[in-house]
Design a protein around this motif. Structure first.
Motif, PDB file in Angstrom:
ATOM      1  N   ASP A  10      13.443  56.457  42.935  1.00  0.00           N
ATOM      2  CA  ASP A  10      13.238  57.909  42.974  1.00  0.00           C
ATOM      3  C   ASP A  10      11.751  58.246  43.007  1.00  0.00           C
ATOM      4  N   SER A  11      11.443  59.507  43.214  1.00  0.00           N
ATOM      5  CA  SER A  11      10.056  59.957  43.323  1.00  0.00           C
ATOM      6  C   SER A  11       9.546  60.480  41.990  1.00  0.00           C
ATOM      7  N   PRO A  12       8.233  60.412  41.742  1.00  0.00           N
ATOM      8  CA  PRO A  12       7.662  61.013  40.527  1.00  0.00           C
ATOM      9  C   PRO A  12       7.895  62.517  40.498  1.00  0.00           C
ATOM     10  N   LYS A  13       7.974  63.068  39.297  1.00  0.00           N
ATOM     11  CA  LYS A  13       8.140  64.515  39.120  1.00  0.00           C
ATOM     12  C   LYS A  13       6.756  65.138  39.036  1.00  0.00           C
ATOM     13  N   LEU A  14       6.375  65.804  40.126  1.00  0.00           N
ATOM     14  CA  LEU A  14       4.999  66.266  40.237  1.00  0.00           C
ATOM     15  C   LEU A  14       4.918  67.742  40.581  1.00  0.00           C
ATOM     16  N   ASP A  15       3.857  68.368  40.114  1.00  0.00           N
ATOM     17  CA  ASP A  15       3.439  69.664  40.618  1.00  0.00           C
ATOM     18  C   ASP A  15       2.803  69.421  41.992  1.00  0.00           C
ATOM     19  N   GLN A  16       2.762  70.441  42.831  1.00  0.00           N
ATOM     20  CA  GLN A  16       2.183  70.277  44.159  1.00  0.00           C
ATOM     21  C   GLN A  16       0.703  69.895  44.104  1.00  0.00           C
ATOM     22  N   ARG A  17       0.059  70.144  42.957  1.00  0.00           N
ATOM     23  CA  ARG A  17      -1.347  69.785  42.815  1.00  0.00           C
ATOM     24  C   ARG A  17      -1.529  68.392  42.242  1.00  0.00           C
ATOM     25  N   GLY A  18      -0.426  67.723  41.853  1.00  0.00           N
ATOM     26  CA  GLY A  18      -0.538  66.463  41.140  1.00  0.00           C
ATOM     27  C   GLY A  18      -0.195  65.257  41.985  1.00  0.00           C
ATOM     28  N   SER A  19      -0.739  64.100  41.600  1.00  0.00           N
ATOM     29  CA  SER A  19      -0.411  62.839  42.247  1.00  0.00           C
ATOM     30  C   SER A  19       0.058  61.799  41.247  1.00  0.00           C
ATOM     31  N   ILE A  20       0.005  62.125  39.954  1.00  0.00           N
ATOM     32  CA  ILE A  20       0.405  61.186  38.909  1.00  0.00           C
ATOM     33  C   ILE A  20       1.319  61.906  37.929  1.00  0.00           C
ATOM     34  N   SER A 204       4.454  63.689  24.486  1.00  0.00           N
ATOM     35  CA  SER A 204       3.991  64.522  25.597  1.00  0.00           C
ATOM     36  C   SER A 204       4.458  63.972  26.933  1.00  0.00           C
ATOM     37  N   ARG A 205       4.483  64.846  27.917  1.00  0.00           N
ATOM     38  CA  ARG A 205       4.651  64.450  29.304  1.00  0.00           C
ATOM     39  C   ARG A 205       3.890  65.468  30.154  1.00  0.00           C
ATOM     40  N   GLY A 206       3.915  65.316  31.482  1.00  0.00           N
ATOM     41  CA  GLY A 206       3.178  66.250  32.326  1.00  0.00           C
ATOM     42  C   GLY A 206       2.788  65.613  33.636  1.00  0.00           C
ATOM     43  N   TRP A 207       1.640  65.997  34.160  1.00  0.00           N
ATOM     44  CA  TRP A 207       1.162  65.448  35.430  1.00  0.00           C
ATOM     45  C   TRP A 207      -0.350  65.595  35.500  1.00  0.00           C
ATOM     46  N   ALA A 208      -0.930  64.835  36.418  1.00  0.00           N
ATOM     47  CA  ALA A 208      -2.379  64.912  36.630  1.00  0.00           C
ATOM     48  C   ALA A 208      -2.670  64.806  38.115  1.00  0.00           C
ATOM     49  N   GLY A 209      -3.726  65.490  38.527  1.00  0.00           N
ATOM     50  CA  GLY A 209      -4.210  65.415  39.904  1.00  0.00           C
ATOM     51  C   GLY A 209      -5.704  65.238  39.871  1.00  0.00           C
ATOM     52  N   LYS A 210      -6.368  65.614  40.939  1.00  0.00           N
ATOM     53  CA  LYS A 210      -7.817  65.495  40.987  1.00  0.00           C
ATOM     54  C   LYS A 210      -8.446  66.562  40.099  1.00  0.00           C
ATOM     55  N   ASP A 211      -9.014  66.131  38.978  1.00  0.00           N
ATOM     56  CA  ASP A 211      -9.724  67.016  38.049  1.00  0.00           C
ATOM     57  C   ASP A 211      -8.829  68.114  37.465  1.00  0.00           C
TER      58      ASP A 211
END
Length: 389
Positions: A10-20, A204-211
């Motif tokens: 399956d794919s990661p659960k991401l916001d459109q701004r995130g890659s991790i 915790s959980r969440g997502w991260a992108g560039k900065d």
């Protein structure tokens, strides 16, 4: 750092701004309210400007001087000059009568065309010791983490045990190392309260992108672990997550790939692999032709992240493995009651067109057999063996 890897379809659960994706983390967070002084600026009135300019010229200015020149009522002049003295531009020589100028403050006010007043205020702070992030919040934006049940109490850094919170905050402000610091903060009020030896740690959980990123804190008592509080992930936290996600090469080292270079896709990491690695991954039931979810876990840090990975063939030999995997995927993704020769042949043709290598029905059946897909192999053989014209 001990890192473990797990491939998933399956794919990661991401916001459109995130890659991790931040799958799971236990994050220590200390929450406190610090007394500070708030700097408020007011535009200079005509009378205030006149009084300050006169004081700069004369050194000492009296209420009588201003009344005589301006013709204003004495009680109004007293109020204006008392206010200017209260903000530190004038100094009282004789109460309600004469005032000496504080030249530096006077020139600063004239240059800015403003008077600066300081008022007592309170600043809410979150300190994340694991990533050394210090974040300031104004009252309206404070995350309500005090309502969340933590997992446990984590130790604070030893070098902070004897450090006063006010001194710590003042030093971080001087270094420009407080995220979200309002521009109205003027000074930190002296406070000798030391840091505690421990602080709450939250799941915790969440997502991260560039900065950028989001940290969702979960209540430890909530079985469903629904996000209770969301806040922007501080810079250090985003860096912590990103550094672990950069270790994707270790996942392929287990398959014999000595060196891995991942280019950044949108949002998948693109990695080229050779034929041997592609074959070993296929034998492990991983599709090399579909985006994969790679979970990277550092158990010592209680941190698990996930990234999307797209594999590409590194050479012609690898393309042959990819072509076969593409055809096998067609069979695996087709429901058994819809599987027929036309579907299989269409999948083979698409694979050959995409990767430029021949694929046969016998190769597809052999690959399915190695994956223990015996029922599908039987269906394919039956279609061939009993396909009467």
């Amino acid at each position: 750092m001990t890192v473990a890897y797990e491939w998933k379809p399956d794919s990661p659960k991401l916001d459109q701004r995130g890659s991790i994706e931040l799958v799971e983390a236990v994050v220590p967070i200390l929450f406190w309210r610090a007394p500070v002084t708030k700097l408020v600026a007011h535009g200079l009135s005509v009378v205030e400007r006149f009084v300050i300019e006169a004081a700069l010229q004369l050194g000492v200015v009296t209420v009588a001087d201003v009344v005589e020149v301006t013709g204003l009522p004495e009680h109004l002049v007293v109020r204006v000059m008392s206010h200017i003295a209260a903000v530190g531009v004038l100094e009282v020589v004789q109460r309600d009568r004469s005032y000496a100028v504080m030249r530096d403050r006077a020139r600063e006010s004239l240059a800015a065309e403003q008077l600066f007043e300081s008022h007592p205020a309170t600043l809410t702070l979150l300190y994340l010791p694991r990533t050394d992030d210090l974040v300031a919040f104004e009252d309206a934006a404070v995350p309500l983490i005090h309502r969340i049940t933590p997992v446990f109490s984590a130790p604070m850094p030893e070098d902070l045990h004897q450090t006063g919170r006010a001194a710590f905050l003042d030093r971080r402000i001087q270094l420009g190392a407080v995220e979200g610091l309002p521009d109205w903060v003027h000074t930190v009020v002296a406070d000798e309260t030391p840091f505690p030896e421990t602080c709450p740690a939250y799941r915790s959980r969440g997502w991260a992108g560039k900065d950028t990123g989001i940290l969702s804190l979960l209540d430890h008592n909530d079985r469903h672990r629904a996000p209770t509080v969301e806040m922007a992930a501080p810079n250090g936290m985003v860096g912590w997550i990103s550094r672990l996600s950069a270790n994707v090469g270790g996942a392929l080292a287990a398959y014999g790939q000595a060196r891995t270079t991942a280019s950044t896709g949108d949002p998948a990491r693109i990695i080229k692999i050779g034929a041997d690695v592609a074959q070993r991954m296929s034998d492990d039931r991983h599709s090399v032709v579909r985006p994969l979810r790679l979970e990277v876990a550092d158990r010592s840090e209680r941190l698990v992240v996930a990234v999307a990975v797209r594999l590409e063939p590194a050479d012609e030999a690898a393309k042959a493995v990819f072509a076969l995997s593409r055809a096998v995927n067609t069979v695996l993704e087709t429901p058994l009651d819809e599987l027929d020769q036309q579907t299989v042949q269409a999948g083979i043709r698409e694979a050959m067109t995409e990767y430029g290598h021949e694929v046969t029905g016998a190769q597809v059946r052999s690959a399915l057999w190695r994956r223990s897909e015996f029922h599908r192999v039987y269906v394919l053989r039956a279609m061939e063996d009993f396909a009467y014209a």
